[in-house]
Motif scaffolding. Structure first.
Motif, PDB file in Angstrom:
ATOM      1  N   UNK A 232      14.875   3.559  30.745  1.00 37.95           N
ATOM      2  CA  UNK A 232      16.191   3.092  31.171  1.00 37.95           C
ATOM      3  C   UNK A 232      16.122   1.625  31.571  1.00 37.95           C
ATOM      4  N   UNK A 233      15.123   1.260  32.353  1.00 38.29           N
ATOM      5  CA  UNK A 233      14.942  -0.125  32.774  1.00 38.29           C
ATOM      6  C   UNK A 233      14.796  -1.044  31.550  1.00 38.29           C
ATOM      7  N   UNK A 234      13.937  -0.642  30.630  1.00 44.68           N
ATOM      8  CA  UNK A 234      13.689  -1.465  29.439  1.00 44.68           C
ATOM      9  C   UNK A 234      14.952  -1.639  28.594  1.00 44.68           C
TER      10      UNK A 234
ATOM     11  N   UNK B 167      27.465   1.938  34.122  1.00 43.01           N
ATOM     12  CA  UNK B 167      28.258   2.100  32.899  1.00 43.01           C
ATOM     13  C   UNK B 167      27.402   2.652  31.762  1.00 43.01           C
ATOM     14  N   UNK B 168      26.181   2.156  31.641  1.00 45.41           N
ATOM     15  CA  UNK B 168      25.289   2.619  30.573  1.00 45.41           C
ATOM     16  C   UNK B 168      24.798   4.040  30.832  1.00 45.41           C
TER      17      UNK B 168
ATOM     18  N   UNK C  96      28.034   5.085  42.243  1.00 46.24           N
ATOM     19  CA  UNK C  96      26.768   5.165  41.515  1.00 46.24           C
ATOM     20  C   UNK C  96      26.216   6.567  41.387  1.00 46.24           C
ATOM     21  N   UNK C  97      27.045   7.579  41.623  1.00 51.31           N
ATOM     22  CA  UNK C  97      26.588   8.961  41.520  1.00 51.31           C
ATOM     23  C   UNK C  97      26.550   9.359  40.043  1.00 51.31           C
ATOM     24  N   UNK C  98      25.350   9.720  39.586  1.00 54.29           N
ATOM     25  CA  UNK C  98      25.134  10.114  38.196  1.00 54.29           C
ATOM     26  C   UNK C  98      24.656  11.566  38.100  1.00 54.29           C
ATOM     27  N   UNK C  99      24.942  12.348  39.139  1.00 52.03           N
ATOM     28  CA  UNK C  99      24.495  13.735  39.171  1.00 52.03           C
ATOM     29  C   UNK C  99      24.992  14.474  37.930  1.00 52.03           C
TER      30      UNK C  99
ATOM     31  N   UNK D  98      26.477   9.699  25.753  1.00 55.08           N
ATOM     32  CA  UNK D  98      26.052   9.326  24.405  1.00 55.08           C
ATOM     33  C   UNK D  98      24.838   8.403  24.419  1.00 55.08           C
ATOM     34  N   UNK D  99      24.546   7.776  25.564  1.00 52.80           N
ATOM     35  CA  UNK D  99      23.380   6.897  25.675  1.00 52.80           C
ATOM     36  C   UNK D  99      22.103   7.647  26.038  1.00 52.80           C
TER      37      UNK D  99
END
Length: 131
Positions: free
Chosen positions: A124-126, A20-21, A66-69, A26-27
């Motif tokens: 991204x992890x942080x 989602x993030x 989960x595809x973010x291509x 915009x993120x």
């Protein structure tokens, strides 16, 4: 065949939350600041202001896999396909970015891009784990 590197990070958050993030253009400035800032929507596409100029972005449609291509269109007109996946891993997930060596890319440029993508994945992890 193009040389590829698979760069990944494990994130201690559910796949749905990471997806989602990361799927919201915009993120991008929050976790991929090297790509640029000032993300804006224009019709069906997105644009980011970079140091090289305005870059166009087209993202995979929302999906449950989960595809973010995404496709990046540079100011010079070059189109770059970027494979990016978020994969469930127990209660967390792994995000995998496939970095491809572009035509004429030197070893030094590939190493630079590897470092930039690795830093973006760490960001991204942080950001997601700190939410």
């Amino acid at each position: 065949m193009t040389e590829s590197r698979h760069l990944s990070v494990c994130i201690d958050r559910p796949l749905s939350e990471v997806y989602a993030f990361a799927s919201d253009p915009q993120n991008l400035p929050r976790w991929a600041p090297g790509l640029g800032s000032a993300v804006e929507r224009d019709g069906d596409g997105w644009f980011v202001e970079t140091s090289q100029g305005r870059v166009g972005l087209t993202f995979a449609p929302q999906n449950e896999f989960g595809v973010l291509d995404h496709v990046v269109r540079t100011p010079s007109g070059e189109t770059v396909y970027v494979p990016l996946r978020a994969i469930a891993d127990g209660d967390g997930c792994e995000v995998v970015f496939t970095l491809r060596r572009g035509p004429g890319m030197t070893d030094a440029e590939l190493e630079r891009d590897t470092a930039l993508v690795t830093a973006d994945l760490a960001q991204l992890k942080q950001v997601v784990e700190g939410r």
